[in-house]
Scaffold this active site. Structure first.
Site, PDB file in Angstrom:
ATOM      1  N   GLU A  17     -14.013  -1.454 129.263  1.00  0.00           N
ATOM      2  CA  GLU A  17     -13.741  -2.457 130.242  1.00  0.00           C
ATOM      3  C   GLU A  17     -12.334  -2.942 130.507  1.00  0.00           C
ATOM      4  O   GLU A  17     -12.115  -3.284 131.438  1.00  0.00           O
ATOM      5  CB  GLU A  17     -14.713  -3.629 129.788  1.00  0.00           C
ATOM      6  N   PRO A  20     -47.031  -7.466 122.603  1.00  0.00           N
ATOM      7  CA  PRO A  20     -47.373  -6.133 122.369  1.00  0.00           C
ATOM      8  C   PRO A  20     -47.598  -5.499 123.748  1.00  0.00           C
ATOM      9  O   PRO A  20     -47.853  -6.023 124.572  1.00  0.00           O
ATOM     10  CB  PRO A  20     -48.528  -5.937 121.425  1.00  0.00           C
ATOM     11  N   GLU A  46     -26.458  -7.737 129.911  1.00  0.00           N
ATOM     12  CA  GLU A  46     -25.764  -7.800 130.787  1.00  0.00           C
ATOM     13  C   GLU A  46     -26.515  -6.776 131.748  1.00  0.00           C
ATOM     14  O   GLU A  46     -27.407  -6.900 132.542  1.00  0.00           O
ATOM     15  CB  GLU A  46     -24.368  -7.563 131.067  1.00  0.00           C
TER      16      GLU A  46
HETATM   17  C1  BGC Z   1     -19.199  -7.397 134.498  1.00  0.00           C
HETATM   18  C2  BGC Z   1     -17.977  -6.796 135.300  1.00  0.00           C
HETATM   19  C3  BGC Z   1     -18.402  -7.610 136.914  1.00  0.00           C
HETATM   20  C4  BGC Z   1     -17.983  -8.812 136.519  1.00  0.00           C
HETATM   21  C5  BGC Z   1     -17.639  -9.676 137.673  1.00  0.00           C
HETATM   22  C6  BGC Z   1     -18.393  -9.002 134.311  1.00  0.00           C
HETATM   23  O1  BGC Z   1     -19.269  -9.711 133.256  1.00  0.00           O
HETATM   24  O2  BGC Z   1     -19.433  -6.937 133.265  1.00  0.00           O
HETATM   25  O3  BGC Z   1     -18.095  -5.381 135.307  1.00  0.00           O
HETATM   26  O4  BGC Z   1     -17.830  -7.039 137.899  1.00  0.00           O
HETATM   27  O5  BGC Z   1     -18.592  -9.677 135.507  1.00  0.00           O
HETATM   28  O6  BGC Z   1     -16.509 -10.424 137.319  1.00  0.00           O
END
Ligand code: BGC
Length: 974
Positions: free
Chosen positions: A812, A167, A512
Site C-alpha cells: 500500500e 452459528p 476494510e
Molecule cells: C484504502 C485506500 C483508499 C483510501 C481512500 C484507504 O483506507 O485502503 O486504498 O483508496 O482509503 O483514501
C-alpha cells in the site's frame, strides 16, 4: 472447397463463455479472430440463434438470423431476435467471411450457447408482452434473532468469541427425484434439472451430498438493499431416483457479517441474519416441469460451523457436526421448520460475472515449529484465501487455531497489528475422530503466513493455501530479461488475484476490503491487460450505479456501505466516468457507455453546479488528494480540477461514440473551458527575464497518456519555464496525462516534470493518483529513459524496494517497512494493495510495446513501440477482444529482432527500435507477404512501419555503443 484461413474463436455471450442463467434481453454475442494469412480481415459476419443445435445447419428453424452483415470491424453482435424465454438454452453460430477470400469461398464458423435464467426482463421493444413468470420460492431462514444464540462455552473452554455472531444455519428439504424406470416404467425421464439459487448472506448448496457448482462466497457482494444476485446451476447429473435432498449452509458474509473498517455489530450494514432462496426446476422428456422451492416445508438447525465471518474467521466444532444431513436417508425429525421471511423477488438479478472460485493451491515453502504444538507455515506468496489442513487425532474438545498474517515481525512472529480488528483466525474443535480436513468455507484472509497451534507435529504435506478470487480468464503475459521486473509483474498479478474478490477491493487482509473507486480506476488498465475483466467490471459498474447519491454523485466505495462517506472525492468518484470509458476502449462493447452515460453526465453536472467558475473546490467529498504521496502534497484544487476536465472530456467522447452529438459538443465545450480555467488559475510561465506570467490557454495538446504528436517526441524544443501551482510531479502528471495544457506549455511542463523526477532520485513523489500516469507520460514526452530508471530503482520510493525486502505483492505504501523505521503505523499499512501496481500497464505497453492508438477501440489499430531501455529482451502477449496481440523483442550482440502479431482486421503502426534506421528490415517470407508491411518513415532511434494483420519479424542494428537512450545491454539473468 479451400479451408478458410480466417476463423472465429473464443465465442462469448456478454463476455462470458457459455453462461448459464443470464437475464439480459439482448445479450452481446462476440468472437475473436485468428488467421494464418497476412493481411487477413473480416468482410462480413452472420449470427444465427436457435433453440436446437441441429437447427443451426442451413435451412434449420432459427430464432434469429442477423443475415450477412458487411462490417469489417465487427467482433460481436447484439441479439436482436424475438424476446428470449426464461430458463431456455439457446445455441448460436457465427460465420465470418474474409476480405481476402476468393468470391464464393466458404466462410468459417464456430458455435456456442447461452442459457437464460429465471426471468428475462422485457426489452423496451417487447413492452406489452406477457408477464414474466415470477419466482415461486420464498426467502427462508433459521432464526431471525442471531444475537446470543451461540452455545455457552463448555467447561475448560475459552469463549469462542464475544462478537455475537450466530452459528451457520443448515437447511434441508427432501423431494422425489427422477423416476427410475425400474420403479415406474411409464414415467417420463428427467432430461434437465436447473437450480436457481441465492442468499442474503452466503450459501453453499449440496444435492444428495454432492456440492453444487464451485462458486465461493456466492452470491457475491452487492448493495443488497438494491440488488441481489442469483446463480444458476445445471444439476441434471446430480438428481437420482427415489428420495433426493437439497441441503444448504448459510453464513453472514457481506450481508450480515462484519464489513468495512468499523468494528460494527453484525448486521449494521444490510441485514441481520442470513436467508436463502432456491428453485429447482426438474424438466421431463414429456415437457412436464416439477419444481422444488424454498418454503416452510424446509427444515433447519445449526451444525458444526459455529460462526463464519469474512473478517473474524470461521469456527468448526466437529462435536456439533450433523452426520449425513446433506444426503437422502437422514432422519430430520427434531429439526425446526424453516421460517419464511418474505417473497420479495424484485431485487433479484442473474449474476453477470463469473463467481469467486478456488483458483490455486499453494504448498508451503517452509513449516517451522515455533513452540510445542505451534508451527509457523510460510506459503511463500501473499494471497487472499484460506488454508486446507489435514488433522489426525484431534481429541474431542481439543482445538486447532489458525492465525494469519502477511508478514513477520523482527522476532519472526506473525505481524498482525496491520489487520486492525480483523481477527482472521480460524478454529477447529475436535470430536475425537481421526483424519479430518479443515477448510473454512465462508471466510477469506489476506496472508502469506499461518500460525497453526494445536497440532503436535505438523507435516508440510498436511497443509496448503487455497487462493480465492473472481474467475477472470488470464489474457496477458509479460516477460523480460530482468528478473526483478519479472518479479514485479508477478507481484502486480498477485495483487490483482488477491483483490478481485467479487468486487475490486483495496486490500484483502485488514478490516476494510472495500471497493474503493480510485484504486480500481488507476489499476484497471493493468488489470484489463492481465485478465479479461469485462464481466467482472460489468457487475461492478452496476455497484457503482447503485451507490450513486440522490444528487447524481458517484461515491468513494461501491458497493455502497452505510458509514463510509458517500460524497465522492476527485479521482475516486471519477471512476464512474473513467472505468466505463476504459472498458469500452478495451472491449468495444458500447453498452459500457450507454449504461453509464446518464451517470457520467449527472456527475459532471453536479461538479459544475457546485463550481460554476470551473475550479473544483466544492463538493470534493473527503478529498484524498494524491493518496499516500511522499513529499510535498499536490494542491487539492489542481488534482480536483484536472479530474473535472478529464471526466468532462471522457463524457464528451462517450456521447460521441454513442452518436449523441449534441451532448458531446456540450461536454467538449465545457471540457475546453475547464482546461482554460485550469491554465489560467494554476499555470505560470517564466521567461529568460525571470518575469512570471499567467499562461495563455491556447489550444490544448492531446491527452498525453498515449496521444502525443509523434514527430516532436525525440527532438526537445526550447521553451520558457512552465510552472504549475504546487510544482509537484503529480500536478504535472495529471495536467499532461489529461491533455490540459496547450501544446506550447506541454513541453515545458514535461521538462519540469522530468527535472522533478530527476531531482528526487530519479524517483517518484507520487501517490495512487500520480503513479499510474508517471511512466506513460514520461514516455509520451520522450523520457522513456526516466521511466526505466524509475523501474530499476531499488531505494524507497520504488517498486523494487519492497521486492528486495521479500514482497510478493504490491504494498500500500512505498515504505510499508524499512530497515531503519520498521513497520509504518499499523493503522494503515497493507502489504497487498494493487494501486501502486498500476505500473503493470507500462510493462505491456511501454517495455514490451503492446498498445493501441489513443482513439482505437478494441485493438483495431495497434501501436507497437517497444522501449528497450537497458533490457536484453521483453515480450508481451495479450488476448484482446479482437484476437491475439503480441510483441517480442530481443537484443543479440548489435542486432535487435522484433516479432509482432496483429489480429485479423486490425492494423499496426510498428516502431522498430534501432540505432541505425536504415538497417531495419522486415523479413517477409515471400514478396506478396512483404506487401503487407510498409516503411512509413524513420526518426532518431526508430523506423516506423505500417502493417496489416498477421505475424511480422523485423531486424535492426542496435549497437550498445551508439548514443541512444537504451544504455548498455543487460545480460539475461535467470
Ligand atoms: C484504502 C485506500 C483508499 C483510501 C481512500 C484507504 O483506507 O485502503 O486504498 O483508496 O482509503 O483514501
Amino acid at each position: 472447397m479451400p479451408v478458410p484461413a480466417l476463423r472465429p474463436y473464443a465465442l462469448r455471450c456478454d463476455h462470458r463463455t457459455t453462461p448459464l442463467g443470464i437475464d439480459e434481453p439482448a445479450p452481446l454475442l462476440s468472437w475473436r479472430l485468428a488467421s494464418d494469412l497476412r493481411g487477413d480481415a473480416p468482410a462480413a459476419y452472420r449470427v444465427r440463434v436457435a433453440e436446437r443445435p441441429e437447427a443451426l445447419a442451413e435451412g434449420g428453424r432459427l430464432l434469429w438470423d442477423s443475415g450477412r452483415v458487411e462490417d469489417p470491424s465487427a467482433i460481436g453482435a447484439g441479439y436482436a431476435g424475438p424476446a428470449l424465454r426464461p430458463r431456455t438454452r439457446y445455441h448460436w453460430r457465427v460465420e465470418v467471411w474474409s476480405q481476402a477470400a476468393a468470391a464464393g469461398e466458404e466462410s468459417a464458423g464456430a458455435v456456442s450457447w447461452f442459457e437464460t435464467g429465471m426471468t428475462v426482463p422485457s426489452r423496451s421493444a417487447d413492452r406489452g408482452g406477457p408477464d414474466e413468470p415470477a419466482w415461486r420460492a420464498s426467502w427462508i431462514t433459521h432464526d431471525p434473532n442471531p444475537i446470543a444464540v451461540m452455545d455457552a462455552p463448555t467447561e475448560g473452554e475459552l469463549a469462542l468469541d464475544d462478537h455475537g455472531l450466530a452459528p451457520c444455519p443448515l437447511l434441508r428439504r427432501a423431494f422425489p427425484g427422477a423416476a427410475h424406470p425400474a420403479d415406474s416404467p411409464a414415467a417420463s425421464p428427467l432430461v434437465r434439472a436447473r437450480l436457481y439459487v441465492s442468499a442474503r448472506g452466503l450459501y453453499e448448496v449440496r444435492l444428495n451430498g454432492t456440492r453444487v457448482g464451485d462458486a465461493e462466497l456466492a452470491p457475491g457482494w452487492t448493495d443488497y438493499t438494491r440488488r441481489v444476485q442469483y446463480q444458476t446451476y445445471d444439476v441434471t447429473e446430480l438428481v437420482g431416483p427415489g428420495e433426493n435432498v437439497l441441503a444448504a449452509t448459510l453464513a453472514d458474509g457481506w450481508w450480515s457479517g462484519f464489513v468495512g473498517f468499523e468494528p460494527r455489530r453484525a448486521g449494521a450494514h444490510y441485514g441481520t441474519f442470513p436467508q436463502f432462496l432456491a428453485e429447482l426446476h426438474l424438466t421431463h422428456a414429456d415437457g412436464s416441469v416439477r419444481t422444488v422451492v424454498t418454503d416452510d416445508t424446509w427444515v433447519t438447525r445449526t451444525g458444526a460451523i459455529r460462526y463464519a465471518d469474512l473478517l473474524r474467521g470461521e469456527c468448526h466444532d466437529l462435536r456439533q457436526a450433523v452426520d449425513g444431513w446433506e444426503s437422502p436417508g437422514y432422519d430430520d425429525d427434531g429439526w425446526s421448520p424453516a421460517l419464511v421471511v418474505d417473497a420479495d423477488h424484485r431485487l433479484l438479478v442473474a449474476s453477470v460475472d463469473e463467481p469467486v472460485r478456488a483458483m490455486a493451491e499453494i504448498r508451503p515453502v517452509s513449516v517451522t515449529r515455533v513452540s510445542p504444538g505451534t508451527h509457523l507455515v510460510d506459503f511463500g506468496q501473499n494471497l487472499a484465501g484460506r488454508i486446507r489442513l489435514r488433522v489426525d487425532d484431534l481429541a474431542a474438545g481439543a482445538r486447532v487455531v489458525v492465525r494469519h498474517a502477511e508478514v513477520l515481525d523482527d522476532k519472526q512472529r506473525l505481524y498482525t497489528a496491520n489487520l486492525r480488528t480483523a481477527a482472521a483466525t480460524d478454529v477447529l474443535i475436535g470430536d475425537g475422530r481421526r483424519h479430518r480436513t479443515f477448510e473454512p468455507r465462508f471466510t477469506y484472509h489476506g496472508f502469506r503466513y499461518a500460525e497453526i497451534s494445536g497440532i503436535p507435529e505438523l507435516r508440510s504435506d498436511a497443509v496448503l493455501a487455497v487462493a480465492l478470487h473472481s474467475d477472470t480468464a488470464w489474457t496477458g503475459s509479460f516477460d523480460c530479461s530482468d528478473p526483478d521486473i519479472r518479479r514485479l509483474h508477478a507481484c502486480v498479478e498477485w495483487g490483482q488475484r488477491s483483490n478481485f474478490v467479487s468486487v475490486p477491493t483495496d486490500c484483502p487482509q485488514r478490516d476494510e476490503r472495500l471497493g474503493w473507486l480510485a484504486d480500481a480506476q488507476v489499476f484497471l488498465p493493468t488489470a484489463a491487460l492481465n485478465a479479461d475483466v469485462a464481466a467482472f467490471f460489468t457487475k461492478w459498474l452496476r455497484d457503482i450505479d447503485d451507490a450513486r447519491t440522490p444528487d447524481g454523485g458517484f461515491t468513494n466505495v461501491a458497493p455502497r456501505l452505510a458509514g463510509v462517506a458517500d460524497e465522492g472525492a476527485p479521482g475516486w468518484a471519477d471512476a464512474g466516468v473513467v472505468v466505463p470509458w476504459h472498458l469500452y476502449r478495451t472491449y468495444g462493447d458500447p453498452r459500457f457507455l450507454s449504461r453509464a452515460l446518464d451517470g457520467m453526465r449527472a456527475w459532471v453536472a453536479l461538479i459544475h453546479r457546485h463550481n460554476p467558475d470551473l475550479i473544483w473546490r466544492h463538493r470534493v467529498g473527503p478529498h484524498f488528494s494524491d493518496w499516500l504521496a511522499p513529499g510535498v502534497p499536490t494542491p487539492r484544487e489542481v488534482i480536483a480540477t484536472a479530474y473535472f476536465a478529464h471526466s468532462t472530456r471522457l463524457t464528451a467522447l462517450a456521447a460521441e461514440a454513442l452518436g449523441h452529438h449534441d451532448v458531446a459538443q456540450e461536454h467538449h465545450r465545457l471540457a475546453a473551458a475547464i482546461r482554460a480555467a485550469f491554465v489560467a488559475r494554476f499555470v505560470t510561465t517564466g521567461d529568460a527575464d525571470g518575469v512570471e506570467r499567467a499562461a495563455d490557454a491556447g489550444g490544448t495538446a492531446p491527452a498525453g497518456r498515449t496521444g502525443r504528436a509523434e514527430t516532436a517526441e525525440d527532438t526537445p524544443r526550447p521553451a520558457g519555464q512552465v510552472r504549475l501551482a504546487g510544482d509537484t510531479q503529480t500536478g504535472y502528471l495529471v495536467a499532461l496525462a489529461f491533455g490540459l495544457l496547450p501544446e506550447h506549455l506541454a513541453d515545458g511542463a514535461a521538462r519540469r516534470l522530468a527535472e522533478l523526477v530527476e531531482a528526487a532520485g530519479p524517483a517518484l513523489q507520487t501517490g495512487f493518483v500520480g503513479v499510474a500516469l508517471a511512466a506513460p507520460v514520461l514516455d509520451a514526452y520522450g523520457r522513456a529513459d526516466l521511466a526505466h530508471a524509475l523501474l530499476r530503482r531499488t531505494e524507497v520510493p520504488s517498486w523494487l524496494f519492497p521486492l528486495r525486502h521479500g514482497a510478493t505483492t504490491i504494498w500500500e505504501r512505498w515504505d510499508g517497512w524499512t530497515p531503519e523505521g520498521g513497520f509504518r503505523a499499523p493503522a494503515m499499512n497493507s502489504f497487498n494493495h494493487y494501486a501502486l501496481g498500476s505500473i503493470g500497464e507500462w510493462l505491456y505497453r511501454g517495455v514490451a510495446g503492446v498498445d493501441q492508438d489513443a482513439d482505437s477501440v478494441a485493438y483495431r489499430r495497434l501501436r507497437v513501440r517497444p522501449r528497450p531501455g537497458a533490457l536484453g529482451h521483453a515480450s508481451a502477449r495479450y488476448e484482446s477482444a479482437r484476437g491475439t496481440v503480441a510483441a517480442a523483442w530481443r537484443r543479440e550482440g548489435d542486432r535487435l529482432t522484433l516479432r509482432v502479431q496483429v489480429p485479423p482486421g486490425a492494423t499496426a503502426e510498428v516502431f522498430v527500435p534501432t540505432t541505425d534506421p536504415r538497417s531495419v528490415r522486415e523479413l517477409a517470407a515471400a514478396p506478396e507477404e512483404g506487401a503487407h508491411s510498409t516503411l512509413i518513415d524513420t526518426g532518431p532511434g526508430h523506423a516506423r512501419y505500417q502493417v496489416a494483420s498477421g505475424s511480422y519479424h523485423f531486424t535492426a542494428a542496435f549497437s550498445p555503443a551508439a548514443p541512444t537512450s537504451a544504455g548498455p545491454q543487460e545480460e539475461d539473468t535467470p
